[in-house]
Enzyme design. Structure first.
Site, PDB file in Angstrom:
ATOM      1  CE1 TYR A   1      -3.336  -2.710   0.297  1.00  0.00           C
ATOM      2  CE2 TYR A   1      -3.691  -2.128   2.590  1.00  0.00           C
ATOM      3  CZ  TYR A   1      -4.011  -2.889   1.504  1.00  0.00           C
ATOM      4  OH  TYR A   1      -5.013  -3.819   1.584  1.00  0.00           O
TER       5      TYR A   1
ATOM      6  N   PRO B   1     -21.907   2.499  -4.004  1.00  0.00           N
ATOM      7  CG  PRO B   1     -20.003   2.445  -5.340  1.00  0.00           C
ATOM      8  CD  PRO B   1     -20.584   1.848  -4.110  1.00  0.00           C
TER       9      PRO B   1
ATOM     10  CG  LEU C   1     -18.391   0.779   3.823  1.00  0.00           C
ATOM     11  CD1 LEU C   1     -17.920   1.985   4.624  1.00  0.00           C
ATOM     12  CD2 LEU C   1     -19.908   0.626   3.950  1.00  0.00           C
TER      13      LEU C   1
ATOM     14  CG  PHE D   1     -12.835  -3.853  -2.130  1.00  0.00           C
ATOM     15  CD1 PHE D   1     -11.979  -2.921  -1.587  1.00  0.00           C
ATOM     16  CD2 PHE D   1     -12.510  -4.394  -3.358  1.00  0.00           C
ATOM     17  CE1 PHE D   1     -10.825  -2.514  -2.249  1.00  0.00           C
ATOM     18  CE2 PHE D   1     -11.358  -4.005  -4.039  1.00  0.00           C
ATOM     19  CZ  PHE D   1     -10.516  -3.062  -3.483  1.00  0.00           C
TER      20      PHE D   1
END
Length: 293
Positions: A64, A229, A224, A222
């Protein structure tokens, strides 16, 4: 609901007790999960606020950034609280074009672990997920053998797996103790799917029953990102009923879906972090859960 606790058994002689609501650091990086955060002071404050709120499970990875979140964690939190579980991932790396590639050969996994130890300034990694990324030409068992070997050496305390099919999870369970499973899972996207860039993202629904049977926490990623969307009207209806946001209901649904789910919602906004934490206070009824099903 009051934030419950969960036991991560892994190696039974070293069980971990964590709050069943963690924090995922991926969103603390810059655009494209690359480079430094747009607001470094806010990123550091989120990590400190997480600890103040009783969060003791933080998810990270040395790819990351690269290595941005690990450096932020060390800067914000070292020396670490005794009960803090820093969960990292190995098995992947980044190319200069920001693409994701497998990094799963035994010597590569060892290099990643050494990098985590150095950057986080720790003697061993409490919990490590082997993340399946593509195929990379390395058999799953070969990578897992390397993970368990490093566990024997004391570099890793607990071994977990990430982005796995049920058959891979069953294989890992035969090979050794699996502490946790980290797969994609959320209200709107529960099963595996092929991403726009052609890789398979493995869902939590296919492995949840195996996790429950073996008392293994499922750590959803993942949750949210995939759900928000899609604007599910059922989520909005329950949100209005509880005077909550759609995001909070998505997280509350995870907490109520199974006592073995350990959500780790991530955000780069302190305001959103504080909103996410309030999801632990929401009590969904059986009727609510049936409606959301």
């Amino acid at each position: 609901m009051k934030t419950p606790e969960i036991i991560i058994a892994g190696t039974s002689k070293n069980p971990l007790k964590v709050k069943r609501f963690g924090y995922g650091t991926m969103r603390l990086t810059g655009e494209g999960i690359w480079d430094e955060p747009a607001n470094r002071p806010e990123a550091l404050e989120i990590l400190k606020q997480a600890i103040r709120n009783g969060v003791n499970f933080i998810d990270t990875a040395d790819y990351y950034g690269e290595d941005v979140t690990n450096r932020l964690i060390k800067e914000a939190l070292h020396p670490y609280p005794n009960d803090l579980v820093i969960c990292t991932k190995v098995g992947g790396a980044r190319k200069p074009d920001k693409s994701w590639i497998p990094f799963n050969r035994p010597e590569q996994l060892r290099s990643s672990i050494e990098n985590n130890l150095r950057t986080l300034k720790i003697d061993h990694v409490t919990l490590v997920h082997f993340r399946v990324i593509g195929h990379g030409g390395v058999p799953f068992k070969e990578s897992m053998d390397a993970m368990f070997e490093m566990q024997k050496e004391g570099k890793i305390l607990h071994v977990g797996v990430s982005n796995v099919h049920p058959d891979e999870l069953q294989t890992a369970l035969v090979m050794g103790n699996i502490a946790t499973v980290e797969n994609m899972y959320g209200h709107a996207q529960r099963a595996s799917f092929i991403s726009p860039w052609g890789d398979e993202t493995r869902g939590g629904e296919e492995v949840l029953a195996i996790c429950e049977k073996n008392d293994i926490p499922l750590v959803p990623y993942f949750s949210l990102f995939q759900s928000m969307p899609k604007k599910d009207e059922r989520i909005s209806t329950i949100a209005k009923k509880h005077n909550a946001t759609d995001a909070q209901i998505n997280l509350a649904w995870l907490l109520h879906r199974s006592p073995w789910i350990l959500p780790i919602p991530g955000t780069s906004s302190l305001k959103h972090f504080e909103e996410n934490m309030k999801a632990t206070e929401i009590e969904l009824s059986e009727e609510d859960m049936k409606f959301l099903d």
